[in-house]
Scaffold this motif. Structure first.
Motif, PDB file in Angstrom:
ATOM      1  N   GLN A  81     -26.441  34.056 -13.928  1.00 51.11           N
ATOM      2  CA  GLN A  81     -27.460  34.355 -14.925  1.00 51.11           C
ATOM      3  C   GLN A  81     -27.238  35.761 -15.471  1.00 51.11           C
ATOM      4  O   GLN A  81     -26.473  36.548 -14.926  1.00 51.11           O
ATOM      5  N   SER A  82     -27.912  36.069 -16.590  1.00 52.35           N
ATOM      6  CA  SER A  82     -27.808  37.377 -17.251  1.00 52.35           C
ATOM      7  C   SER A  82     -26.372  37.749 -17.612  1.00 52.35           C
ATOM      8  O   SER A  82     -26.032  38.922 -17.682  1.00 52.35           O
ATOM      9  N   PHE A  83     -25.515  36.756 -17.870  1.00 52.94           N
ATOM     10  CA  PHE A  83     -24.105  37.085 -18.111  1.00 52.94           C
ATOM     11  C   PHE A  83     -23.884  37.708 -19.494  1.00 52.94           C
ATOM     12  O   PHE A  83     -22.813  38.260 -19.767  1.00 52.94           O
ATOM     13  N   LYS A  84     -24.897  37.671 -20.370  1.00 53.04           N
ATOM     14  CA  LYS A  84     -24.773  38.387 -21.641  1.00 53.04           C
ATOM     15  C   LYS A  84     -24.498  39.874 -21.410  1.00 53.04           C
ATOM     16  O   LYS A  84     -23.891  40.536 -22.258  1.00 53.04           O
ATOM     17  N   SER A  85     -24.934  40.403 -20.265  1.00 52.31           N
ATOM     18  CA  SER A  85     -24.740  41.817 -19.962  1.00 52.31           C
ATOM     19  C   SER A  85     -23.262  42.202 -19.925  1.00 52.31           C
ATOM     20  O   SER A  85     -22.919  43.381 -20.051  1.00 52.31           O
ATOM     21  N   PHE A  86     -22.362  41.215 -19.738  1.00 53.07           N
ATOM     22  CA  PHE A  86     -20.920  41.487 -19.694  1.00 53.07           C
ATOM     23  C   PHE A  86     -20.284  41.534 -21.077  1.00 53.07           C
ATOM     24  O   PHE A  86     -19.116  41.907 -21.203  1.00 53.07           O
ATOM     25  N   ALA A  87     -20.998  41.132 -22.118  1.00 53.77           N
ATOM     26  CA  ALA A  87     -20.378  40.880 -23.422  1.00 53.77           C
ATOM     27  C   ALA A  87     -19.544  42.053 -23.924  1.00 53.77           C
ATOM     28  O   ALA A  87     -18.438  41.868 -24.421  1.00 53.77           O
ATOM     29  N   TRP A 272     -28.810  41.421 -11.899  1.00 51.64           N
ATOM     30  CA  TRP A 272     -28.658  39.965 -11.892  1.00 51.64           C
ATOM     31  C   TRP A 272     -27.240  39.541 -12.265  1.00 51.64           C
ATOM     32  O   TRP A 272     -26.702  38.593 -11.694  1.00 51.64           O
ATOM     33  N   ASP A 273     -26.632  40.220 -13.249  1.00 48.15           N
ATOM     34  CA  ASP A 273     -25.289  39.826 -13.662  1.00 48.15           C
ATOM     35  C   ASP A 273     -24.266  40.084 -12.561  1.00 48.15           C
ATOM     36  O   ASP A 273     -23.324  39.318 -12.368  1.00 48.15           O
ATOM     37  N   GLN A 274     -24.452  41.174 -11.792  1.00 53.12           N
ATOM     38  CA  GLN A 274     -23.512  41.505 -10.718  1.00 53.12           C
ATOM     39  C   GLN A 274     -23.772  40.676  -9.464  1.00 53.12           C
ATOM     40  O   GLN A 274     -22.842  40.275  -8.760  1.00 53.12           O
ATOM     41  N   LEU A 275     -25.043  40.413  -9.177  1.00 49.01           N
ATOM     42  CA  LEU A 275     -25.399  39.644  -7.985  1.00 49.01           C
ATOM     43  C   LEU A 275     -24.706  38.287  -7.974  1.00 49.01           C
ATOM     44  O   LEU A 275     -24.257  37.804  -6.926  1.00 49.01           O
ATOM     45  N   ALA A 276     -24.602  37.682  -9.155  1.00 46.90           N
ATOM     46  CA  ALA A 276     -23.980  36.363  -9.242  1.00 46.90           C
ATOM     47  C   ALA A 276     -22.513  36.372  -8.846  1.00 46.90           C
ATOM     48  O   ALA A 276     -21.952  35.331  -8.485  1.00 46.90           O
TER      49      ALA A 276
END
Length: 454
Positions: A81-87, A272-276
């Protein structure tokens, strides 16, 4: 869908919303017949699952179907989740999922294609062009806007679009809000997402005579943004309430020396993006090695259980419940229970506001930058429209109440305003005033001006 329709997609850190607009009238939202009932806000998450005996039989799900797959089999399901943070992150090149490499554009295209599949008739036939929302400032410490937009181009191209145009997310919200105006007005729009807080100032006018009399005309005046929002608030909650119970600030022994457990584990854990991604990282191997040497091994054991058993979604729900309660009450109880882990704490609104004070200061500074960019004092703003989930946080609303009279401030349509506005922009005669492709180096939505770096 006929080409007479325009399509707007608000790909958000937390939710994604799709809107369609015909030649006239309001936009309408694409609907998804999800397991828990029809919805329009599609969770921006993915799950990957494969039977151990058939690893090549990979199952991919998105949105509420991804959550359902995760709840049914959390251990064997990779939930992201929250993978938009990697864009816009140059440091993120790829991640391994069940033995396969995924770049950001692979994750996004997998998400978009599944979303289209779940939408059914609403997205069965797509026009060649799509208007995609983009933040004023992408999330991350050193975001690369060209990289983010090139990744978007690839993913939306795989969805079938031949022309991908971008408009600032708060501009989309402004077009949605303009429908409610009964007089000329200068409007400040604040959009609070999961990863970014963005602001645009636009002048809306209805000429009374001449060509286009009665139509709303709009002029962009100023903008600003900052790469912090709801997920940053979540980080503070996790850092204060959960990470200490899982070993942050504790120690381990090595060759007779007592050393601190590295903080970098918890910096990743609380995002959240890193936890995944932690379960498959090198840090995870190091964390397992710490268990025998830890001064407080029970805390490290909680961290390992949370990662091994994939408790990230339960943790997200616990944090969200706390924020929601503190938005309407002065105090709330935080409770995270999963497997053998039980963490509970009483939290006051004042404590929470103290934790997020650094982010509030950055948001406040961005509001002032938007006013300065428009060369307007607060008194020059006729209406303020706040949208997005974090606009409901009282401390965020207070930023605006300190600058503007309460009767000027409105909130609402927290999830639908941007996508609907993007679809409405798509039927503008002069799209170049409000949109751009990823190719030009000029402005997006604010013609004749160059975007600031990052």
């Amino acid at each position: 869908m006929s080409s007479a329709f325009s399509l707007g997609i608000d790909f958000g850190t937390t939710n994604t919303v799709v809107a369609l607009a015909g030649p006239d009238g309001p936009a309408h939202l694409a609907r998804f017949p999800a397991p828990e009932g029809e919805l329009f806000a599609f969770r921006s998450c993915l799950s990957f699952n494969a039977p151990p005996e058939r690893p090549s039989d990979r199952q991919v799900a998105a949105g509420p179907w991804a959550i359902e797959a995760y709840v049914e089999d959390p251990v064997e399901t990779r939930f992201i989740q929250s993978f938009k943070s990697f864009a816009a992150a140059e440091s993120f090149t790829e991640t391994q999922v069940l033995g396969r490499r995924y770049r950001f554009e692979d994750l996004l295209s997998a998400f978009l294609l599944k979303m289209r599949e779940y939408a059914g008739p609403d997205m069965a036939e797509l026009p060649g062009r799509v208007i995609v929302g983009r933040p004023v400032t992408f999330a991350g410490a050193a975001p690369s806007e060209p990289l983010a937009l090139s990744r978007y181009d690839t993913a939306f191209g795989r969805m079938g679009f031949t022309e991908v145009l971008y408009a600032y997310e708060p501009v989309g919200a402004a077009f949605f809000f303009a429908r409610t105006l009964d007089r000329d007005a200068t409007v400040l729009v604040g959009d609070f997402g999961g990863g970014t807080s963005d602001f645009s100032i636009i002048r809306f006018e209805r000429p009374k005579t001449g060509e286009g009399a009665g139509e709303i005309r709009s002029t962009p005046l100023g903008r600003a943004g900052v790469g912090v929002a709801g997920d940053a608030f979540d980080y503070r909650i996790l850092d204060r309430l959960v990470s200490p119970a899982m070993g942050k600030g504790s120690s381990y022994t090595s060759y007779g020396k007592v050393l601190p457990v590295p903080n970098r584990y918890y910096s990743a854990f609380a995002r959240w993006d890193q936890l995944a991604l932690m379960r498959a990282s090198r840090d995870m191997r190091e964390i397992r090695g710490l268990l025998r040497a830890a001064v407080e091994p029970e805390k490290i054991a909680r961290l390992i259980e949370t990662l091994d058993e994939n408790y990230g979604y339960q943790l997200y729900r616990a944090v969200s419940r706390l924020k929601e309660t503190l938005s309407v009450r002065e105090h709330a109880d935080f409770r995270f229970e999963a497997g053998s882990i039980h963490i509970a704490a009483a939290v006051t609104r004042a404590e929470f506001e103290g934790w997020i004070a650094p982010e509030l200061a950055q948001i406040e500074a961005a509001v002032d930058r938007a006013l300065a960019d428009a060369t307007l004092p607060p008194s020059g703003i006729d209406r303020v429209f706040l949208t997005g989930g974090s606009s409901l946080v009282p401390a965020v609303r207070a930023i605006f109440h300190r600058r503007f009279a309460p009767e000027r401030i409105e909130t609402g349509a927290e999830l639908e305003s941007i996508a609907s506005g993007l679809a409405l922009i798509g039927r503008e005669r002069d799209l170049s005033r409000w949109t751009s492709s990823s190719k030009p180096s000029g402005a997006s939505g604010f013609p004749g001006r160059a975007d600031p770096p990052g």
